[in-house]
Design an enzyme around this catalytic site. Sequence first.
Site, PDB file in Angstrom:
ATOM      1  N   ASN A   1     -15.927  -2.892   3.337  1.00 15.62           N
ATOM      2  CA  ASN A   1     -15.177  -2.618   4.557  1.00 15.62           C
ATOM      3  C   ASN A   1     -15.980  -1.653   5.431  1.00 15.62           C
ATOM      4  OD1 ASN A   1     -12.331  -0.567   5.344  1.00 15.62           O
ATOM      5  ND2 ASN A   1     -12.866  -2.468   6.351  1.00 15.62           N
ATOM      6  N   GLY A   2     -15.867  -1.844   6.734  1.00 16.85           N
ATOM      7  CA  GLY A   2     -16.511  -0.931   7.667  1.00 16.85           C
ATOM      8  C   GLY A   2     -17.352  -1.659   8.697  1.00 16.85           C
TER       9      GLY A   2
ATOM     10  N   HIS B   1     -14.593   1.454   2.067  1.00 14.93           N
ATOM     11  CA  HIS B   1     -15.084   1.688   3.430  1.00 14.93           C
ATOM     12  C   HIS B   1     -16.340   2.547   3.319  1.00 14.93           C
ATOM     13  CE1 HIS B   1     -14.057   2.497   7.886  1.00 14.93           C
ATOM     14  NE2 HIS B   1     -15.264   2.952   7.663  1.00 14.93           N
TER      15      HIS B   1
ATOM     16  N   LYS C   1      -7.947   1.601  -2.244  1.00 11.09           N
ATOM     17  CA  LYS C   1      -8.752   1.588  -1.015  1.00 11.09           C
ATOM     18  C   LYS C   1      -9.275   2.993  -0.804  1.00 11.09           C
ATOM     19  CE  LYS C   1      -8.939  -0.048   3.746  1.00 11.09           C
ATOM     20  NZ  LYS C   1      -9.850   0.997   4.225  1.00 11.09           N
TER      21      LYS C   1
ATOM     22  N   GLN D   1       0.824  -1.204   0.000  1.00  8.71           N
ATOM     23  CA  GLN D   1       0.000   0.000   0.000  1.00  8.71           C
ATOM     24  C   GLN D   1       0.868   1.268   0.000  1.00  8.71           C
ATOM     25  OE1 GLN D   1      -3.553   2.037   2.723  1.00  8.71           O
ATOM     26  NE2 GLN D   1      -1.971   0.794   3.651  1.00  8.71           N
TER      27      GLN D   1
ATOM     28  N   CYS E   1      -7.446   7.351   3.963  1.00 12.36           N
ATOM     29  CA  CYS E   1      -6.951   7.638   5.316  1.00 12.36           C
ATOM     30  C   CYS E   1      -7.601   8.909   5.855  1.00 12.36           C
ATOM     31  CB  CYS E   1      -5.438   7.780   5.306  1.00 12.36           C
ATOM     32  SG  CYS E   1      -4.763   8.166   6.945  1.00 12.36           S
TER      33      CYS E   1
ATOM     34  N   GLY F   1     -10.850  -4.857   9.620  1.00 16.52           N
ATOM     35  CA  GLY F   1      -9.755  -4.105  10.206  1.00 16.52           C
ATOM     36  C   GLY F   1      -9.614  -4.342  11.686  1.00 16.52           C
ATOM     37  N   ARG F   2      -9.971  -3.350  12.488  1.00 20.00           N
ATOM     38  CA  ARG F   2      -9.699  -3.396  13.921  1.00 20.00           C
ATOM     39  C   ARG F   2     -10.436  -4.512  14.660  1.00 20.00           C
ATOM     40  NH1 ARG F   2      -8.607   1.247  11.794  1.00 20.00           N
ATOM     41  NH2 ARG F   2      -7.020   2.613  12.663  1.00 20.00           N
TER      42      ARG F   2
END
Length: 342
Positions: free
Chosen positions: A206-207, A175, A146, A76, A106, A230-231
């Site tokens: 994503n999300g 996202h 992304k 990335q 980001c 992700g997290r």
Amino acid sequence: MFQVSLPQSLHSDLPLTALAPMQDVTNLKFMKVIAHYGNPDYFFTEYFRVNETSRLNPKILASITENDTGRPVFAQMIGESIPDLVRTAKELCTYNIAGVDLNMGCPAPRIYRKQAGGGLLLVPEKVDRILAELRQAVNDRPLSVKMRLGFENSDTFFQILDIINRHSIDLLSLHGRTVKDRYQGRVNYALIAQAVRHVNCPVLANGNIYSAAQAMSVLEQTGAVGVMVGRWAIGNPWIFHQIRQALRSEPITPPPLTEVRHYIDRLYQTPEAPNIPERARVGYLKLFLNYIALSVDSQGNFLRLMRQAQTEVELFQICDRFLLADPAQTLALAPLITRDLT
């Protein structure tokens, strides 16, 4: 222009899974830990910062060159200087990468104020120029993007999707929030579904994909080719294995908290530990425990006490108190307290 075939998935009969790139988290060590509990189909590196004086970060590069997980790794990049993005992409292509990924999502102000990351969504004309140049430079490897739905709103969303089509992007990770939303608020899966229908490439949704059941729901709502987690994968490294279980209609057995305690040990073990000050080691582990704690103790006591700990001994005593007290207790499969994370 043409699209390039994506790397082979783990299971060709199932939707794709990917570990989202997270700065200071998705390093080589974390990829190896995740692989131990159940690989995703694809990994993505932390972002390589790109500017006039940038060189490939050796620690991030190690997550490609020393990666023994057996899974493809996308490299990335983040930046806005077109010549330097092209230079970096070409250099990355000399390594064993799955493809080059451009970060256009980001939400950190220090990034988007430089018209990089999510800031690019404000300037579709520049996105057009960047992707045109990168497509020429990355002509034999997948080129992925992304991004988010937009900066403050989705006004430029379909314009940028058209640009993605124009330059034959191979994979879009989307996202379902804006840049200004950061990680708060509702994820707009309906707009992800519209993107799936609009673009010519596969889309990873994503999300806030916090469980296997949620992954199934998002796949159904969006029609995406797969999900990017992700997290929530920090708090539950078993999630990719659990998603595959759910897709096959197999029962999901939640891991006992004793296994979570072993996971924390894996996160903590590093050959560099003797050379790192104790305070830094404790701070590093807390970064991960922030995402584990509420799935262990919904009342928040583990989270509160963990954050107050100052030493390794104190921190591990708290972990033992909450994770080893009851061998029958298991990790929550879904959040007991809502946490909107990527």
